[in-house]
Design an enzyme around this catalytic site. Structure first.
Site, mmCIF file in Angstrom:
data_model
loop_
_atom_site.group_PDB
_atom_site.id
_atom_site.type_symbol
_atom_site.label_atom_id
_atom_site.label_comp_id
_atom_site.label_asym_id
_atom_site.label_seq_id
_atom_site.Cartn_x
_atom_site.Cartn_y
_atom_site.Cartn_z
ATOM 1 N N SER A 57 0.939 -1.242 0.107
ATOM 2 C CA SER A 57 -0.077 0.022 0.031
ATOM 3 C C SER A 57 0.896 1.145 0.039
ATOM 4 O O SER A 57 0.062 2.358 0.005
ATOM 5 C CB SER A 57 -1.048 -0.035 1.239
ATOM 6 O OG SER A 57 -2.104 -0.842 0.805
ATOM 7 N N LYS A 60 0.167 3.914 -2.523
ATOM 8 C CA LYS A 60 -0.647 4.790 -2.435
ATOM 9 C C LYS A 60 -0.225 6.229 -2.348
ATOM 10 O O LYS A 60 -0.866 7.130 -2.213
ATOM 11 C CB LYS A 60 -1.790 4.630 -1.580
ATOM 12 C CG LYS A 60 -2.761 3.202 -1.781
ATOM 13 C CD LYS A 60 -3.772 3.066 -0.798
ATOM 14 C CE LYS A 60 -4.587 1.794 -1.151
ATOM 15 N NZ LYS A 60 -3.886 0.495 -0.476
ATOM 16 N N SER A 119 -6.509 3.785 3.797
ATOM 17 C CA SER A 119 -5.887 2.967 2.782
ATOM 18 C C SER A 119 -6.652 2.264 2.008
ATOM 19 O O SER A 119 -6.518 1.058 1.741
ATOM 20 C CB SER A 119 -4.801 1.978 3.596
ATOM 21 O OG SER A 119 -3.893 1.630 2.651
ATOM 22 N N LYS A 221 2.459 6.461 5.960
ATOM 23 C CA LYS A 221 1.794 5.404 5.221
ATOM 24 C C LYS A 221 2.346 4.219 5.810
ATOM 25 O O LYS A 221 3.400 3.849 5.744
ATOM 26 C CB LYS A 221 1.746 5.311 3.932
ATOM 27 C CG LYS A 221 0.905 4.653 3.226
ATOM 28 C CD LYS A 221 -0.575 5.043 3.258
ATOM 29 C CE LYS A 221 -1.566 4.099 2.575
ATOM 30 N NZ LYS A 221 -1.663 3.124 3.445
#
Length: 390
Positions: A57, A60, A119, A221
């Site tokens: 992720s 992202k 997320s 993140k």
């Protein structure tokens, strides 16, 4: 004409004869990691920082960056409503999602929070389609931006980071990307510190545990898949003398969610405890005024267009020395921003950074008579120098 270097040595602080003491690098169990001081762009420590991994992720970060860019460029608006495609809804029924539904329009603002805070894989696809029409077109933009940023070991295959052999990056590249996320759109970056978000009557927490345990951490993140392990890019901003100092820790392939948080916290603490960051010059501070030949002006102001910082081991700030090297002779015309030389900053005999010194103003060419006079003067002195060497 042969180019020579005029070297001006400046002692920024008093010198000491002691050798630079490098702090012992921490030991982490993560597969690869890197700690970056963004003020000076200095890597404090790393392990396997150039090994390619699947970023999960963390992909992202680029999706969010391009969303913030599109908002600032007015390609999309926060209050704009967009339809949810079946592709976005179905992207990963068992993974992280914000629970958007086909037939129920969603605002760009909600998608942005669903992407960054929750997320959501579905939010990533919906945002990509809202910006570029299709996810494939958006992914091409992701890779183009990665190329602009100089991310040589990074490639994106989708907008969300679900496993794909063509999704890869490194700790070093991700630190660079994270720096852009923090610095290029500061208002948008504030969303990365939001601890929870509610959509469709479902509240989900931000998976970055450090937001609740370290007051200095304001992003960024997390990422996780079975193949890539647990990852976290953590950014902290703490007071440093008269200003603030930001560190970014990239931890990839940890064994658990707790482990990635603990090792990121250790890295950040180690960086703040063992290093100092010093501001040497501000934007447009004059470092030197070298002579200009064949110009309307006889000198040019030289320095930096941005702040210049150096990071040194704790307690070594009094040993900082600057070596300024100007390229001579300099000839007009000179445009603002042209490289005129470089600065080397050392502690003892260790080079801590090297940066170009640039023109802070334009210098136009002089008239033909002044140019001929300077040319004759240079020729005569060069001839005399040659005769004296023989």
């Amino acid at each position: 004409m042969k180019r020579i270097s005029a070297i001006l040595i400046l002692n920024f602080f008093a010198l000491s004869a002691a050798c630079t003491q490098t702090p012992t690098t921490p030991t982490l169990t993560a597969k690869s990691w890197l700690l970056l001081d963004t003020n000076s762009n200095h890597v404090l420590a790393s392990q396997d920082a150039d090994v390619r991994v699947q970023p999960a992720s963390l992909v992202k970060l680029m999706t969010g960056y391009l969303a913030c860019a599109a908002i600032q460029d007015k390609k999309i608006a926060l209050n704009q409503m967009v339809n949810v495609s079946n592709r976005a809804w179905k992207v990963d029924r068992d993974g992280s999602k914000m629970f958007i539904e086909p037939g129920t329009p969603v605002s760009i603002q909600d998608l942005l929070y669903g992407l960054i805070v929750q997320s959501g894989n579905d939010a990533a696809v919906a945002m990509a389609e809202a910006i570029s029409g299709t996810e494939d077109t958006f992914v091409a933009q992701m890779n183009s931006t990665a190329n602009i940023f100089g991310l040589k070991d990074t490639h994106f295959a989708n907008s969300h980071g679900l496993p794909n052999p063509d999704n890869y990056s490194t700790a070093r590249d991700l630190a660079t990307l994270a720096t852009h996320v923090v610095e290029d759109y500061p208002e948008c970056y504030k969303i990365y510190s939001v601890k929870s978000f509610t959509y469709n009557k479902i509240t989900q927490p931000n998976r970055n545990q450090l937001l609740s345990t370290d007051a200095g951490v304001d992003g960024i993140k997390t990422g996780h898949t079975a193949e890539s392990g647990y990852s976290l890019i953590a950014s902290a901003n703490r007071a440093n003398g008269s200003g603030n100092r930001r560190l970014i820790a990239v931890v990839l392939g940890a064994k658990s969610g707790n482990s990635r948080a603990q090792e990121s916290a250790r890295l950040l603490q180690w960086g703040y405890q063992n290093f100092d960051t010093i501001k040497l010059y501000g934007p447009r501070d004059i470092v030197a005024t070298p002579k200009v030949w064949k110009g309307k002006e006889k000198q040019v102001k030289a320095g930096f267009l941005e702040d210049l910082y150096v990071t040194v081991p704790k307690g070594q700030s009094k040993k900082v020395k600057q070596v300024i090297e100007m390229n001579v002779p300099l000839f007009a015309p000179i445009a603002e921003g042209n490289k005129l030389g470089q600065i080397k900053v050392t502690v003892d005999d260790t080079v801590m950074l090297t940066r170009p010194i640039v023109a802070l103003e334009n210098v136009a060419q002089a008239n033909i008579f002044s140019r001929l006079f300077d040319a004759a003067w240079l020729w005569a002195n060069n001839t005399i120098d040659g005769l004296m060497k023989h």
